[in-house]
Write a protein that holds these residues in place. Structure first.
Motif, short mmCIF file in Angstrom:
data_model
loop_
_atom_site.label_atom_id
_atom_site.label_comp_id
_atom_site.label_asym_id
_atom_site.label_seq_id
_atom_site.Cartn_x
_atom_site.Cartn_y
_atom_site.Cartn_z
N THR A 23 -32.70 25.52 -25.34
CA THR A 23 -32.76 26.98 -26.11
C THR A 23 -33.04 26.50 -27.57
N GLY A 24 -33.46 27.77 -28.55
CA GLY A 24 -33.74 27.46 -29.67
C GLY A 24 -34.74 26.75 -29.97
N VAL A 25 -36.02 26.73 -29.14
CA VAL A 25 -37.46 26.12 -29.25
C VAL A 25 -38.21 27.27 -29.65
N GLN A 26 -39.27 26.90 -30.33
CA GLN A 26 -40.38 27.58 -30.53
C GLN A 26 -41.65 27.06 -30.68
N LEU A 27 -42.52 27.35 -29.61
CA LEU A 27 -43.65 26.76 -29.63
C LEU A 27 -44.82 27.42 -30.46
N GLU A 28 -45.71 26.59 -31.21
CA GLU A 28 -46.46 27.18 -32.10
C GLU A 28 -47.84 26.61 -31.95
N VAL A 29 -49.15 26.98 -32.10
CA VAL A 29 -50.61 26.52 -32.01
C VAL A 29 -50.78 26.14 -33.60
N GLY A 30 -51.39 24.92 -33.53
CA GLY A 30 -51.84 24.34 -34.90
C GLY A 30 -51.04 23.19 -35.45
N ASP A 31 -51.15 22.81 -36.53
CA ASP A 31 -50.86 21.57 -37.01
C ASP A 31 -49.31 21.58 -37.93
N SER A 32 -49.07 22.83 -38.38
CA SER A 32 -48.06 23.02 -39.20
C SER A 32 -47.07 23.89 -38.61
N ALA A 33 -45.77 23.83 -38.59
CA ALA A 33 -44.69 24.83 -38.31
C ALA A 33 -44.66 25.94 -39.20
N SER A 34 -43.98 26.95 -38.72
CA SER A 34 -43.62 28.14 -39.59
C SER A 34 -42.01 28.06 -39.51
N GLU A 35 -41.34 29.00 -40.39
CA GLU A 35 -40.06 29.32 -40.33
C GLU A 35 -39.83 29.61 -38.75
N PHE A 36 -38.51 29.42 -38.45
CA PHE A 36 -38.12 29.75 -37.03
C PHE A 36 -37.57 31.36 -37.01
N GLU A 37 -38.16 31.91 -36.05
CA GLU A 37 -38.11 33.38 -35.72
C GLU A 37 -36.84 33.41 -34.97
N HIS A 38 -36.00 34.34 -35.62
CA HIS A 38 -34.50 34.63 -34.99
C HIS A 38 -34.77 36.19 -34.53
N ARG A 39 -35.09 36.29 -33.12
CA ARG A 39 -35.09 37.77 -32.57
C ARG A 39 -33.78 38.01 -31.95
N SER A 40 -33.46 39.35 -32.08
CA SER A 40 -32.19 39.67 -31.40
C SER A 40 -32.60 40.02 -29.98
#
Length: 159
Positions: A23-40
């Motif tokens: 849990t708590g994983v965010q997959l992204e496309v590209g070479d750099s990571a953005s801030e983690f999105e916390h959705r309700s």
């Protein structure tokens, strides 16, 4: 490279059927990571329901779960409109499972397949056929799911 472990290490993947939860994983496309999105939970559910909406099942302690009110269009076709909880991505398709009933001062069982009639991304109009002569034209009717843990209406607007 050196590998270090203790004598009490466990291989959690050594048996078929073992489960690994993450849990708590965010997959992204590209070479750099953005801030983690916390959705309700509510936000995530609404985003999912844009693609798929499944009516709730009937709890075993109840006999019926009323889904919507409609009207008799003649004596053999009942017309209903079901509002979606969120706007869907596209006009959905319909799949049904389980047992349903039409109620108008007495129970009338559907006599054939439930089919989409009209609607769009905000609601679905559908037809429930019944045996002739059971309900008067333009009478109000209630559409319900009969007690079942597997019965549902599934509206899909997948990509």
């Amino acid at each position: 490279a050196a590998h270090y472990t203790t004598a009490n290490a466990v291989n959690n993947m050594d048996t078929v059927g073992n489960v690994f939860y993450i849990t708590g994983v965010q997959l992204e496309v590209g070479d750099s990571a953005s801030e983690f999105e916390h959705r309700s939970f509510g936000e995530e559910l609404a985003l999912c329901q844009r693609y798929l909406y499944k009516t709730p099942h009937v709890p075993p302690s109840h006999h019926y779960h009323s889904l919507c009110v409609g009207m008799a269009n003649g004596t053999t076709d009942m017309l209903f409109t079901l509002q979606f909880p969120v706007t869907m991505r596209a006009n959905p398709t319909l799949t049904t499972s389980g047992s349903f009933r039409v109620y108008n001062n007495g129970t009338v069982n559907p006599s054939g397949a439930i089919t989409l009639h009209t609607g769009g991304v905000n609601n679905a109009g559908f037809i429930v056929p019944i045996a002739s002569g059971n309900v008067a034209t333009r009478d109000a009717v209630i559409f319900s799911l009969i007690t079942s843990t597997s019965g549902y209406m599934l509206f899909a607007a997948e990509l």
